[in-house]
Design a protein around this motif. Structure first.
Motif, PDB file in Angstrom:
ATOM      1  N   ASP A 119       7.514   9.501  16.077  1.00 15.44           N
ATOM      2  CA  ASP A 119       8.498  10.578  16.152  1.00 15.44           C
ATOM      3  C   ASP A 119       8.327  11.580  15.019  1.00 15.44           C
ATOM      4  OD1 ASP A 119       9.873   9.667  18.492  1.00 15.44           O
ATOM      5  OD2 ASP A 119      10.779   8.097  17.275  1.00 15.44           O
ATOM      6  N   GLU A 161       5.714  13.867  16.355  1.00 13.05           N
ATOM      7  CA  GLU A 161       6.041  14.640  17.546  1.00 13.05           C
ATOM      8  C   GLU A 161       7.320  15.468  17.431  1.00 13.05           C
ATOM      9  OE1 GLU A 161       6.052  12.056  20.927  1.00 13.05           O
ATOM     10  OE2 GLU A 161       4.095  11.186  20.447  1.00 13.05           O
ATOM     11  N   ASN A 162       8.334  14.936  16.726  1.00 13.74           N
ATOM     12  CA  ASN A 162       9.604  15.656  16.640  1.00 13.74           C
ATOM     13  C   ASN A 162      10.292  15.326  15.315  1.00 13.74           C
ATOM     14  OD1 ASN A 162      11.983  17.028  17.057  1.00 13.74           O
ATOM     15  ND2 ASN A 162      12.359  16.189  19.099  1.00 13.74           N
ATOM     16  N   GLU A 201      14.196  16.025  14.900  1.00 14.69           N
ATOM     17  CA  GLU A 201      15.104  15.063  15.522  1.00 14.69           C
ATOM     18  C   GLU A 201      15.105  13.741  14.758  1.00 14.69           C
ATOM     19  OE1 GLU A 201      18.003  13.509  17.610  1.00 14.69           O
ATOM     20  OE2 GLU A 201      17.346  15.596  17.754  1.00 14.69           O
ATOM     21  N   HIS A 246       9.184  19.755   9.326  1.00 12.57           N
ATOM     22  CA  HIS A 246       7.785  19.601   9.717  1.00 12.57           C
ATOM     23  C   HIS A 246       6.848  19.485   8.516  1.00 12.57           C
ATOM     24  CE1 HIS A 246       9.576  21.085  13.459  1.00 12.57           C
ATOM     25  NE2 HIS A 246       8.532  20.601  14.079  1.00 12.57           N
TER      26      HIS A 246
END
Length: 334
Positions: A232, A235-236, A239, A262
């Motif tokens: 995660d 990818e995100n 979140e 990020h």
């Protein structure tokens, strides 16, 4: 390192974290006394116990500038595993009197040859009304005795484990070890040389997240333990940050200074080139652990075995077969 020195346990009367009126307690009884066993706010609110090379530095950098947190001036305290005797790679932050006082207290703890959880808790007195915790991936290697003592002493402690595919995690650790001179350079294209390095105790002890998670879950209440996944983070990350913040009690809508979710300083570090041949050999080495992670960790770990062409059906069939054998054995004994 195995520690077995005694200490006084402080369990308090609110081990379940409830205030007695149907609400949830934050670990304080309203009279300035902390229910985790030390007065005031002097206690860690959470531990991040690993895994190494699974995003712990990213998490520290997200929490450090957040207004709801006061993080220690060093990311990895290492008190619970090595009594703060580990060699530090990065210089500590020393931005104000609180940082200096914290570092002085850590230095004082270095001279003690026993596990002093009262003094360890007082390290966090500078947080005031903020949240604070210890992010030390090496705590994934703690034995049952130390885990039980820590959880009994700080019964409202929240525990975070960042999990990563064992193949990817181990390769990242090997790459870091070579880069920092902690592991002798080896032929990274030779599968058997790679396996020899995976058998290094310092690598092997960190390479079985299913066992690490099972060990911590034996002592930490389910509502105080969370597993998050490096998948995660890739990818995100926004979140993932939001989910962790909510669990720890911070406001995910408040920014971490000017830091973007990020941003990951470790992402661009040089790594050994992983060939397909070595990757397949490592997957074979970790086959059972990959399947155990799918069963024990769930979530994103369920997809790890299939990345390498392994079937979970056979794994669960073996578990079922063992259970049936045990049932008939017990029936025969009775």
């Amino acid at each position: 390192m195995r520690l077995s020195w005694p200490f006084k346990s402080h369990n308090g009367n609110h081990r379940n974290g409830h205030d007695g009126n149907g609400g949830h307690s934050n670990g304080h009884n309203g009279n300035g006394h902390d229910l985790n066993g030390v007065t005031g706010y002097a206690c860690p609110d959470f531990l991040c116990v690993g895994a190494q090379k699974a995003g712990t530095s990213w998490l520290y950098h997200q929490l450090e500038p957040h207004p709801d947190f006061w993080m220690p001036p060093v990311k990895e305290l290492h008190y619970l595993d090595q009594l703060n005797r580990t060699k530090r790679i990065h210089s500590p932050r020393c931005g104000d009197k609180r940082d200096a006082s914290f570092l002085d207290s850590m230095q004082d703890l270095r001279g003690r040859f026993y596990l002093d959880l009262d003094s360890y808790g007082r390290l966090f007195q500078h947080k005031g009304a903020c949240l604070s915790g210890d992010i030390s991936p090496a705590y994934s290697t703690l034995n049952d005795e130390i885990i039980e003592r820590v959880v009994n002493h700080f019964p409202n402690l929240k525990v975070v484990f960042l999990a990563r595919d064992p193949v990817e995690r181990a390769w990242s650790q090997l790459s870091m070890g070579v880069r920092l001179g902690m592991i002798n350079k080896f032929d990274a294209t030779d599968p058997e040389e790679v396996i020899c390095n995976l058998l290094n105790p310092g690598v092997l002890v960190r390479s079985h997240p299913s066992k690490i998670v099972a060990r911590w879950k034996r002592y930490v209440r389910p509502e105080n333990f969370r597993i998050y996944f490096f998948d995660d983070l890739k990818e995100n990350p926004a979140e993932l940050r939001r989910s962790i913040m909510r669990f720890l009690g911070g406001d995910p809508d408040k920014p971490s200074g000017g830091l973007n979710p990020h941003e990951n300083n470790d992402a661009g570090r040089e790594k050994l080139r992983l060939t397909a041949k070595v990757r397949d050999r490592m997957a074979q080495f970790f086959e059972h652990e990959l399947k155990a992670c799918a069963a024990e960790l769930g979530g994103r770990a369920k997809s790890w075995p299939t990345r390498y062409g392994f079937s979970l059906l056979l794994y669960f069939w073996d578990l079922l077969d063992d259970s049936i054998d045990l049932f008939f054995w017990c029936d025969w004994i009775c």
